[in-house]
Write a protein that holds these residues in place. Structure first.
Motif, PDB file in Angstrom:
ATOM      1  N   ASP A 295     -21.597   1.048 -54.774  1.00 27.28           N
ATOM      2  CA  ASP A 295     -22.735   1.900 -54.433  1.00 27.28           C
ATOM      3  C   ASP A 295     -23.286   2.610 -55.668  1.00 27.28           C
ATOM      4  N   THR A 296     -22.535   2.562 -56.776  1.00 18.24           N
ATOM      5  CA  THR A 296     -22.980   3.189 -58.027  1.00 18.24           C
ATOM      6  C   THR A 296     -23.623   2.193 -58.982  1.00 18.24           C
ATOM      7  N   LEU A 297     -23.780   0.948 -58.561  1.00 19.23           N
ATOM      8  CA  LEU A 297     -24.377  -0.067 -59.432  1.00 19.23           C
ATOM      9  C   LEU A 297     -25.823   0.292 -59.764  1.00 19.23           C
ATOM     10  N   VAL A 298     -26.144   0.302 -61.050  1.00 21.03           N
ATOM     11  CA  VAL A 298     -27.523   0.522 -61.477  1.00 21.03           C
ATOM     12  C   VAL A 298     -27.961  -0.642 -62.361  1.00 21.03           C
ATOM     13  N   VAL A 299     -29.158  -1.131 -62.120  1.00 19.89           N
ATOM     14  CA  VAL A 299     -29.768  -2.181 -62.934  1.00 19.89           C
ATOM     15  C   VAL A 299     -31.115  -1.660 -63.394  1.00 19.89           C
ATOM     16  N   ASP A 300     -31.293  -1.574 -64.701  1.00 21.47           N
ATOM     17  CA  ASP A 300     -32.544  -1.040 -65.244  1.00 21.47           C
ATOM     18  C   ASP A 300     -33.678  -2.042 -65.037  1.00 21.47           C
ATOM     19  N   ALA A 301     -34.765  -1.568 -64.440  1.00 21.43           N
ATOM     20  CA  ALA A 301     -35.978  -2.370 -64.266  1.00 21.43           C
ATOM     21  C   ALA A 301     -37.127  -1.414 -64.022  1.00 21.43           C
ATOM     22  N   GLU A 302     -38.323  -1.843 -64.389  1.00 21.87           N
ATOM     23  CA  GLU A 302     -39.484  -1.002 -64.110  1.00 21.87           C
ATOM     24  C   GLU A 302     -39.647  -0.807 -62.604  1.00 21.87           C
TER      25      GLU A 302
ATOM     26  N   ASP B 190     -38.793  -8.286 -50.317  1.00 21.19           N
ATOM     27  CA  ASP B 190     -39.951  -9.170 -50.314  1.00 21.19           C
ATOM     28  C   ASP B 190     -39.747 -10.297 -51.320  1.00 21.19           C
ATOM     29  N   PRO B 191     -39.986 -11.557 -50.948  1.00 20.45           N
ATOM     30  CA  PRO B 191     -39.691 -12.680 -51.853  1.00 20.45           C
ATOM     31  C   PRO B 191     -40.375 -12.601 -53.213  1.00 20.45           C
ATOM     32  N   ASP B 192     -41.667 -12.335 -53.242  1.00 23.24           N
ATOM     33  CA  ASP B 192     -42.377 -12.272 -54.519  1.00 23.24           C
ATOM     34  C   ASP B 192     -41.862 -11.120 -55.372  1.00 23.24           C
ATOM     35  N   ARG B 193     -41.625  -9.997 -54.741  1.00 20.95           N
ATOM     36  CA  ARG B 193     -41.145  -8.831 -55.485  1.00 20.95           C
ATOM     37  C   ARG B 193     -39.738  -9.077 -56.031  1.00 20.95           C
ATOM     38  N   GLY B 194     -38.885  -9.701 -55.222  1.00 26.51           N
ATOM     39  CA  GLY B 194     -37.531  -9.989 -55.673  1.00 26.51           C
ATOM     40  C   GLY B 194     -37.512 -10.963 -56.833  1.00 26.51           C
ATOM     41  N   ARG B 195     -38.321 -11.996 -56.775  1.00 30.01           N
ATOM     42  CA  ARG B 195     -38.367 -12.967 -57.871  1.00 30.01           C
ATOM     43  C   ARG B 195     -38.913 -12.345 -59.148  1.00 30.01           C
ATOM     44  N   ARG B 196     -39.950 -11.514 -59.009  1.00 27.09           N
ATOM     45  CA  ARG B 196     -40.487 -10.832 -60.200  1.00 27.09           C
ATOM     46  C   ARG B 196     -39.434  -9.924 -60.809  1.00 27.09           C
ATOM     47  N   TRP B 197     -38.744  -9.178 -59.978  1.00 26.00           N
ATOM     48  CA  TRP B 197     -37.685  -8.276 -60.469  1.00 26.00           C
ATOM     49  C   TRP B 197     -36.658  -9.040 -61.272  1.00 26.00           C
ATOM     50  N   PHE B 198     -36.176 -10.151 -60.722  1.00 28.02           N
ATOM     51  CA  PHE B 198     -35.144 -10.933 -61.395  1.00 28.02           C
ATOM     52  C   PHE B 198     -35.669 -11.526 -62.700  1.00 28.02           C
ATOM     53  N   ALA B 199     -36.902 -12.046 -62.671  1.00 24.32           N
ATOM     54  CA  ALA B 199     -37.459 -12.672 -63.874  1.00 24.32           C
ATOM     55  C   ALA B 199     -37.639 -11.669 -65.002  1.00 24.32           C
ATOM     56  N   THR B 200     -38.036 -10.441 -64.675  1.00 23.99           N
ATOM     57  CA  THR B 200     -38.270  -9.451 -65.731  1.00 23.99           C
ATOM     58  C   THR B 200     -36.977  -8.977 -66.384  1.00 23.99           C
ATOM     59  N   LEU B 201     -35.844  -9.122 -65.697  1.00 24.22           N
ATOM     60  CA  LEU B 201     -34.581  -8.667 -66.279  1.00 24.22           C
ATOM     61  C   LEU B 201     -34.238  -9.432 -67.549  1.00 24.22           C
ATOM     62  N   ALA B 202     -34.666 -10.681 -67.637  1.00 21.31           N
ATOM     63  CA  ALA B 202     -34.336 -11.514 -68.789  1.00 21.31           C
ATOM     64  C   ALA B 202     -35.319 -11.343 -69.938  1.00 21.31           C
ATOM     65  N   ASP B 203     -36.411 -10.608 -69.719  1.00 15.76           N
ATOM     66  CA  ASP B 203     -37.482 -10.560 -70.708  1.00 15.76           C
ATOM     67  C   ASP B 203     -37.233  -9.621 -71.879  1.00 15.76           C
ATOM     68  N   GLY B 204     -36.517  -8.528 -71.626  1.00 15.78           N
ATOM     69  CA  GLY B 204     -36.379  -7.530 -72.686  1.00 15.78           C
ATOM     70  C   GLY B 204     -34.963  -7.018 -72.768  1.00 15.78           C
ATOM     71  N   PRO B 205     -34.755  -5.885 -73.416  1.00 19.37           N
ATOM     72  CA  PRO B 205     -33.418  -5.280 -73.441  1.00 19.37           C
ATOM     73  C   PRO B 205     -32.899  -5.076 -72.022  1.00 19.37           C
ATOM     74  N   PHE B 206     -31.632  -5.394 -71.808  1.00 20.04           N
ATOM     75  CA  PHE B 206     -31.048  -5.360 -70.475  1.00 20.04           C
ATOM     76  C   PHE B 206     -29.983  -4.279 -70.397  1.00 20.04           C
ATOM     77  N   PHE B 207     -29.894  -3.624 -69.232  1.00 21.58           N
ATOM     78  CA  PHE B 207     -28.835  -2.646 -68.990  1.00 21.58           C
ATOM     79  C   PHE B 207     -28.452  -2.656 -67.523  1.00 21.58           C
ATOM     80  N   ALA B 208     -27.145  -2.692 -67.280  1.00 23.79           N
ATOM     81  CA  ALA B 208     -26.609  -2.483 -65.932  1.00 23.79           C
ATOM     82  C   ALA B 208     -25.232  -1.855 -66.075  1.00 23.79           C
TER      83      ALA B 208
END
Length: 257
Positions: free
Chosen positions: A148-155, A228-246
């Motif tokens: 429940d404390t998992l955080v994934v950085d994304a816009e 939402d499918p489009d929102r979920g796919r965009r979220w996942f795709a953007t994670l690989a684009d820049g600096p990542f943190f989780a």
């Protein structure tokens, strides 16, 4: 690198060995073994030993005069554990369930349960079994995450929150057992000696996707109608684009019998 949702789950034994070999894995495991204060001649029990990633380290501490017992119910895990410890005469790998441990009552000096209680059917019963197996004065080490404390950085922070909620609600059987470890140990009859929390940090997208199941869990959340499918796919795709943190919280409890 692939950003395809729903990649197949990796082989479980290889997954566990890779996680144990990571910087975060080595750090908390070394701390746990140090806190258990293993010594020559001890009998040590590894409950849910998996592919045996910790058995050789335990064997080194107890020496040739000690005994290390690894217990798991998965035949594939048992085979890997036996293969990895074939040259260690003090290691015994036994098939068994955490709810009915194949060890004599009062025969164990040190025991550990590492990221197992979150998966078992009845964690309290598993702890009762460890209490039965240990002798007075024994030390027991418990480690579990709190998903429940998992955080994934994304816009898109809301989708990150939905991902964490779905992981905690649907993916892991006892997702928040980490925060309950001290209480559960007390209720099982142990005396709590140490409670500590660490925060494994993931800065590499591919490592995080492998360990945290970002893509395959998002696919499940989409299929379940939680994202939402489009929102979920965009979220996942953007994670690989820049600096990542989780990151997430990992709780360690050491208790005595």
């Amino acid at each position: 690198m692939s950003t395809t949702l729903g990649a197949s789950r990796p082989d479980q034994a290889s997954y566990m060995l890779r996680a144990a070999a990571s910087d975060a894995g080595r750090h908390y495991k070394q701390r746990l073994i140090d806190l258990l204060d293993l010594g020559p001649g001890h009998t040590a029990l590894d409950v849910g030993c998996g592919p045996g990633s910790d058995l050789s380290a335990l064997a080194e501490r107890v020496g040739e005069g000690g005994t290390v017992i690894g217990v798991d119910r998965d035949p594939a895990m048992l085979a890997r554990a036996r293969e990895r410890t074939a040259g260690l005469s003090q290691v015994e790998v036994r098939e068994g369930d955490v709810h009915a441990l194949p060890v004599d009552p009062g025969s164990v000096d040190r025991a550990k349960i590492d990221r197992v209680l979150m998966h078992v059917a009845r964690p309290a019963e598993a702890l009762a079994q460890v209490h039965l197996a240990t002798r007075p004065g024994a030390l027991v080490g418990l480690v579990e995450p709190d998903w429940d404390t998992l955080v994934v950085d994304a816009e898109d922070r809301e989708t990150s929150r939905l991902f964490t909620r779905y992981t905690a609600d649907e993916v892991v059987r006892h997702a928040t057992v980490g925060r309950s470890l001290a209480r559960m140990a007390h209720e099982a009859g142990f005396r709590v000696e140490t409670v500590a929390a660490t925060t494994p940090v993931f800065l590499d997208f591919e490592d995080a996707d492998h360990t945290l199941g970002l893509g395959r869990t998002m696919r499940r959340a989409i299929d379940a109608g939680r994202v939402d499918p489009d929102r979920g796919r965009r979220w996942f795709a953007t994670l690989a684009d820049g600096p990542f943190f989780a990151s997430f919280t990992l709780v360690t409890v050491v208790c005595s019998r």
